[in-house]
Design a protein around this motif. Structure first.
Motif, PDB file in Angstrom:
ATOM      1  N   PHE A  29       4.272   6.197  12.230  1.00  0.00           N
ATOM      2  CA  PHE A  29       3.555   4.999  12.682  1.00  0.00           C
ATOM      3  C   PHE A  29       4.387   4.220  13.696  1.00  0.00           C
ATOM      4  O   PHE A  29       3.862   3.701  14.688  1.00  0.00           O
ATOM      5  N   ALA A  30       5.702   4.125  13.461  1.00  0.00           N
ATOM      6  CA  ALA A  30       6.570   3.354  14.350  1.00  0.00           C
ATOM      7  C   ALA A  30       6.593   3.933  15.757  1.00  0.00           C
ATOM      8  O   ALA A  30       6.663   3.189  16.751  1.00  0.00           O
ATOM      9  N   GLU A  31       6.538   5.263  15.881  1.00  0.00           N
ATOM     10  CA  GLU A  31       6.545   5.899  17.202  1.00  0.00           C
ATOM     11  C   GLU A  31       5.343   5.484  18.037  1.00  0.00           C
ATOM     12  O   GLU A  31       5.393   5.498  19.264  1.00  0.00           O
ATOM     13  N   GLN A  32       4.236   5.121  17.380  1.00  0.00           N
ATOM     14  CA  GLN A  32       3.029   4.688  18.075  1.00  0.00           C
ATOM     15  C   GLN A  32       2.917   3.164  18.127  1.00  0.00           C
ATOM     16  O   GLN A  32       1.910   2.620  18.593  1.00  0.00           O
ATOM     17  N   GLY A  33       3.954   2.479  17.624  1.00  0.00           N
ATOM     18  CA  GLY A  33       3.927   1.025  17.614  1.00  0.00           C
ATOM     19  C   GLY A  33       2.880   0.450  16.686  1.00  0.00           C
ATOM     20  O   GLY A  33       2.351  -0.642  16.923  1.00  0.00           O
ATOM     21  N   ILE A  34       2.585   1.162  15.641  1.00  0.00           N
ATOM     22  CA  ILE A  34       1.543   0.744  14.695  1.00  0.00           C
ATOM     23  C   ILE A  34       2.187   0.269  13.407  1.00  0.00           C
ATOM     24  O   ILE A  34       3.072   0.934  12.864  1.00  0.00           O
ATOM     25  N   GLN A  35       1.747  -0.860  12.923  1.00  0.00           N
ATOM     26  CA  GLN A  35       2.227  -1.381  11.649  1.00  0.00           C
ATOM     27  C   GLN A  35       1.127  -1.245  10.605  1.00  0.00           C
ATOM     28  O   GLN A  35      -0.027  -1.629  10.852  1.00  0.00           O
ATOM     29  N   VAL A  36       1.469  -0.695   9.479  1.00  0.00           N
ATOM     30  CA  VAL A  36       0.504  -0.545   8.385  1.00  0.00           C
ATOM     31  C   VAL A  36       1.135  -1.036   7.090  1.00  0.00           C
ATOM     32  O   VAL A  36       2.368  -1.107   6.974  1.00  0.00           O
ATOM     33  N   LYS A  37       0.293  -1.385   6.168  1.00  0.00           N
ATOM     34  CA  LYS A  37       0.753  -1.821   4.853  1.00  0.00           C
ATOM     35  C   LYS A  37       0.058  -0.963   3.804  1.00  0.00           C
ATOM     36  O   LYS A  37      -1.162  -0.772   3.861  1.00  0.00           O
ATOM     37  N   SER A  38       0.821  -0.463   2.898  1.00  0.00           N
ATOM     38  CA  SER A  38       0.234   0.410   1.885  1.00  0.00           C
ATOM     39  C   SER A  38      -0.565  -0.397   0.865  1.00  0.00           C
ATOM     40  O   SER A  38      -0.188  -1.517   0.503  1.00  0.00           O
ATOM     41  N   VAL A  39      -1.678   0.191   0.437  1.00  0.00           N
ATOM     42  CA  VAL A  39      -2.454  -0.440  -0.641  1.00  0.00           C
ATOM     43  C   VAL A  39      -1.946   0.012  -2.003  1.00  0.00           C
ATOM     44  O   VAL A  39      -2.128  -0.674  -3.005  1.00  0.00           O
ATOM     45  N   CYS A  40      -1.322   1.182  -2.038  1.00  0.00           N
ATOM     46  CA  CYS A  40      -0.703   1.684  -3.268  1.00  0.00           C
ATOM     47  C   CYS A  40       0.278   2.772  -2.885  1.00  0.00           C
ATOM     48  O   CYS A  40       0.197   3.362  -1.797  1.00  0.00           O
ATOM     49  N   GLU A  41       1.211   3.058  -3.770  1.00  0.00           N
ATOM     50  CA  GLU A  41       2.269   4.019  -3.480  1.00  0.00           C
ATOM     51  C   GLU A  41       2.505   4.926  -4.681  1.00  0.00           C
ATOM     52  O   GLU A  41       2.195   4.568  -5.819  1.00  0.00           O
ATOM     53  N   ALA A  42       3.064   6.082  -4.409  1.00  0.00           N
ATOM     54  CA  ALA A  42       3.439   7.017  -5.467  1.00  0.00           C
ATOM     55  C   ALA A  42       4.587   7.876  -4.963  1.00  0.00           C
ATOM     56  O   ALA A  42       4.737   8.087  -3.751  1.00  0.00           O
ATOM     57  N   GLU A  43       5.383   8.390  -5.878  1.00  0.00           N
ATOM     58  CA  GLU A  43       6.545   9.198  -5.505  1.00  0.00           C
ATOM     59  C   GLU A  43       6.192  10.657  -5.297  1.00  0.00           C
ATOM     60  O   GLU A  43       6.756  11.326  -4.446  1.00  0.00           O
ATOM     61  N   GLU A  44       5.239  11.156  -6.063  1.00  0.00           N
ATOM     62  CA  GLU A  44       4.931  12.581  -6.045  1.00  0.00           C
ATOM     63  C   GLU A  44       3.635  12.858  -5.299  1.00  0.00           C
ATOM     64  O   GLU A  44       2.680  12.071  -5.363  1.00  0.00           O
TER      65      GLU A  44
END
Length: 284
Positions: free
Chosen positions: A204-219
């Motif tokens: 995302f950073a390479e395209q200058g885009i900022q995003v925020k996760s709605v949820c996360e997981a490790e696996e």
């Protein structure tokens, strides 16, 4: 030292009769007598003494008996271990990075028509390299070039960045999308304890885009489960596990990220014919 002669010695000591011992050993009585005489000449002492029609251990034979039993026990353990190694040698041990484990490796084995027994281990590339070098694995599938000159490796296939979307999603029918299109939707991301999180952020950073996760997981299993159940979409390296869920993987055309997977093994080693044929079949 003749191990067979020591077996004869132990059997005669137990049965105390040349005829019975020879029968139990399935050899001729003269053959047994010759073996015992050879041992006595070698050690320079009489090992048995006559008692009528029977024989018994001499005092020298009694002293040697404990050592003989220990030697025969050790020999038996060695034979059992060698038999186990021969059985194990027929099993091909495969170390693979996770993206290939669920679909690619089973498909490759089926396409090859593998009839040999095998074990598949999910590991990271550094662990696979170490396992190949110390003999834990026979064949490895890794996600980057290995450094050791003791290993040979060949490119297998490329991976690419894809957007994983659930069935019925507005993006589902597209052949490819841009990262900006994907960023409009809620993002399911890897947690910061996962090595893939930094890759997602980099893309995302390479395209200058900022995003925020709605949820996360490790696996990855949890990521795909969250996507499948409509919590959002996920930008990730394409993995075969996506095909095992009600998920569509759409290539992201604006991402230049590429990764190669490799098949690897030790340059030198004892290999079964099937293992050799399997490796050569997929060597490019």
């Amino acid at each position: 030292m003749n191990i067979e002669y020591l077996k004869y010695f132990a059997e005669l000591a137990k049965l105390q009769h040349y005829g019975k011992a020879a029968k139990a050993l399935n050899i001729s009585q003269p053959g047994l007598s010759h073996a015992i005489k050879t041992l006595e000449d070698e050690y320079g002492v009489p090992l048995f003494q006559k008692e009528g029609r029977n024989v018994s251990l001499s005092r020298y034979g009694k002293e040697l008996m404990q050592d003989v039993e220990e030697i025969l026990d050790a020999y038996l353990r060695m034979e059992e271990r060698a038999a186990g190694l021969r059985t194990e040698e027929k099993t091909v041990r495969i170390g693979t990075v996770y993206p290939l484990a669920a679909g690619t490796i089973p498909h490759m084995l089926r396409e090859f028509g593998a009839t040999f027994p095998f074990i598949i281990y999910n590991r990271l590339t550094p662990e696979i390299e170490e396992g190949l070098l110390d003999g834990k694995y026979d064949i490895g599938f890794c996600s980057e070039l290995l450094k050791s000159e003791e290993l040979e490796y060949y490119p297998l296939r490329e991976s690419y960045i894809a957007a994983a979307v659930p069935e019925g999603h507005p993006l589902e029918g597209k052949e490819n999308i841009t990262l900006k299109e994907a960023a409009k939707y809620p993002q399911v991301m890897f947690s910061r304890t996962s090595g893939f999180r930094s890759l997602q952020e980099q893309i995302f950073a390479e395209q200058g885009i900022q995003v925020k996760s709605v949820c996360e997981a490790e696996e990855i299993e949890v990521i795909t489960g969250l996507v499948e159940n409509g919590f959002g979409i996920s930008i990730l390296p394409y993995m075969d596990i996506v095909r095992l869920h009600h998920i569509t993987a759409i290539p992201v055309q604006t991402s230049s990220w590429k990764s190669k997977f490799y098949i690897a093994r030790r340059k030198y080693g004892i290999r079964t014919a099937q293992e050799e044929a399997f490796f050569q079949h997929w060597r490019k």
